[in-house]
Each structure stands twice: as structure tokens, then as C-alpha cells.
Scaffold this active site. Structure first.
Site, PDB file in Angstrom:
ATOM      1  N   ILE A 100      11.408  43.191 -32.126  1.00 37.25           N
ATOM      2  CA  ILE A 100      11.571  41.743 -31.987  1.00 37.25           C
ATOM      3  C   ILE A 100      10.174  41.219 -31.719  1.00 37.25           C
ATOM      4  O   ILE A 100       9.472  41.729 -30.845  1.00 37.25           O
ATOM      5  CB  ILE A 100      12.530  41.361 -30.848  1.00 37.25           C
ATOM      6  CG1 ILE A 100      13.952  41.822 -31.177  1.00 37.25           C
ATOM      7  CG2 ILE A 100      12.480  39.856 -30.586  1.00 37.25           C
ATOM      8  CD1 ILE A 100      14.967  41.530 -30.090  1.00 37.25           C
ATOM      9  N   ALA A 101       9.754  40.228 -32.489  1.00 36.14           N
ATOM     10  CA  ALA A 101       8.414  39.670 -32.316  1.00 36.14           C
ATOM     11  C   ALA A 101       8.447  38.166 -32.543  1.00 36.14           C
ATOM     12  O   ALA A 101       9.149  37.678 -33.424  1.00 36.14           O
ATOM     13  CB  ALA A 101       7.442  40.322 -33.295  1.00 36.14           C
TER      14      ALA A 101
ATOM     15  N   GLU B 120      13.715  51.284 -27.713  1.00 37.84           N
ATOM     16  CA  GLU B 120      12.624  51.779 -26.879  1.00 37.84           C
ATOM     17  C   GLU B 120      11.668  50.611 -26.648  1.00 37.84           C
ATOM     18  O   GLU B 120      11.424  49.828 -27.555  1.00 37.84           O
ATOM     19  CB  GLU B 120      11.839  52.913 -27.561  1.00 37.84           C
ATOM     20  CG  GLU B 120      12.604  54.210 -27.698  1.00 37.84           C
ATOM     21  CD  GLU B 120      13.380  54.310 -28.992  1.00 37.84           C
ATOM     22  OE1 GLU B 120      14.179  55.259 -29.114  1.00 37.84           O
ATOM     23  OE2 GLU B 120      13.225  53.446 -29.876  1.00 37.84           O
TER      24      GLU B 120
ATOM     25  N   ASN C 146       5.497  46.678 -21.056  1.00 36.42           N
ATOM     26  CA  ASN C 146       5.970  45.410 -21.611  1.00 36.42           C
ATOM     27  C   ASN C 146       7.088  44.829 -20.740  1.00 36.42           C
ATOM     28  O   ASN C 146       8.274  44.870 -21.085  1.00 36.42           O
ATOM     29  CB  ASN C 146       6.429  45.595 -23.060  1.00 36.42           C
ATOM     30  CG  ASN C 146       6.607  44.273 -23.770  1.00 36.42           C
ATOM     31  OD1 ASN C 146       6.715  43.228 -23.149  1.00 36.42           O
ATOM     32  ND2 ASN C 146       6.655  44.330 -25.091  1.00 36.42           N
TER      33      ASN C 146
ATOM     34  N   TYR D  86      15.546  41.995 -22.503  1.00 44.10           N
ATOM     35  CA  TYR D  86      16.659  42.901 -22.772  1.00 44.10           C
ATOM     36  C   TYR D  86      17.604  42.986 -21.579  1.00 44.10           C
ATOM     37  O   TYR D  86      18.832  42.987 -21.749  1.00 44.10           O
ATOM     38  CB  TYR D  86      16.140  44.282 -23.162  1.00 44.10           C
ATOM     39  CG  TYR D  86      15.315  44.265 -24.427  1.00 44.10           C
ATOM     40  CD1 TYR D  86      15.793  43.667 -25.592  1.00 44.10           C
ATOM     41  CD2 TYR D  86      14.047  44.836 -24.472  1.00 44.10           C
ATOM     42  CE1 TYR D  86      15.042  43.639 -26.751  1.00 44.10           C
ATOM     43  CE2 TYR D  86      13.285  44.813 -25.633  1.00 44.10           C
ATOM     44  CZ  TYR D  86      13.793  44.202 -26.765  1.00 44.10           C
ATOM     45  OH  TYR D  86      13.051  44.175 -27.914  1.00 44.10           O
TER      46      TYR D  86
END
Length: 148
Positions: free
Chosen positions: A72-73, A106, A111, A118
Site C-alpha cells: 500500500i503506497a 509483512e 514503519n 493496519y
């Protein structure tokens, strides 16, 4: 708040996704890898679009009854505006539509922002992959969401 549209990833947007990947990851996916993902029958990708500009993407591999989030970016100019949440929510919905029972991913140990995203959606830390990232040997936290 900006008006974000979540759309399906098609080859029309490969350049946009490649650029966001370069801006977002220490080890970005190559254009070739992204092109292969579009042809992968197990992959499901969505894009975040604002005013005809692609500003983020998210993807997963759906295998048997589990979604494995690949990435996801969000473009750096649009972070902190809920775009990551919109992308993750869309992936969770796709997993539900495919009768998925769980999702996993992962995430880099460092981060913290991604881990918080999440966790907000019910993912729990359930393990570690030692020295998972090839650029610096950083560990990855394995997160799972059960009962999709």
C-alpha cells in the site's frame, strides 16, 4: 477532506504506480514487476484517484481463502489524509467479496505509521521474519487479520 475515488488498476496507470512506488519504498517495485502483477491471476490491485491524478495504490494476492497484502503506497503529497485507510478498506472488501477468511502482510519493524494503519483495521502482530528486507537486513513484522 479531499474526494478520493477508488478504482481498479489497469495498464493505463502503470507509470503512475511505478512513480509512487519509487517515492514510497526503499526497494521499489520495478515497472516490469508491476506489469507482471497486472497479469497475475492471483493479484487484486486498486488505485486512489483525486481529480484525475493517481495518488496511491494497494494490492494483494488472493490465494485459496486468504488475502496477502503486497503493498500500500500513497504519494508523499497526499499522506495523512486517509488515503491509506481508503485503500486498505477497499482491499478488505475485495477479500470479503472473494469469501476470504483472513488477511496477512509483512511490514518493516521501523514503519510505525503503517503498523498503526493496519492495527486500526484489526490486524495483529503474530510473528517476525528476521532480516526480511534485503536493503538493510531489517526484520519484518507479520500481521494477520482473521474473521474477514
Amino acid at each position: 477532506m479531499i474526494n478520493v475515488e477508488i478504482i481498479e488498476f489497469t495498464d493505463k496507470y502503470i507509470d503512475d504506480v511505478t512513480e509512487i512506488s519509487k517515492l514510497s519504498f526503499k526497494i521499489p517495485w520495478s515497472r516490469e514487476s508491476i506489469e507482471k502483477e497486472l497479469k497475475n491471476p492471483f493479484s487484486k490491485y486498486v488505485l486512489a484517484k483525486v481529480d484525475n491524478e493517481i495518488i496511491g495504490f494497494g494490492g494483494m494476492w488472493f490465494i485459496v481463502d486468504e488475502g496477502h497484502i503486497t503493498n500500500i503506497a500513497v504519494h508523499s503529497k497526499f499522506r495523512g489524509l486517509g488515503i491509506g485507510s481508503a485503500l486498505l478498506s477497499s482491499l478488505i472488501n475485495i477479500c470479503k467479496e472473494c469469501n476470504g477468511v483472513a488477511m496477512t502482510l509483512e511490514v518493516r519493524f521501523s514503519n510505525i505509521a503503517a503498523q498503526a494503519l493496519y492495527s486500526k483495521f484489526g490486524f495483529k502482530n503474530e510473528g517476525v521474519r528476521k532480516k526480511y528486507y534485503s536493503d538493510n537486513g531489517e526484520d519484518a513484522i507479520i500481521m494477520w487479520k482473521h474473521g474477514i
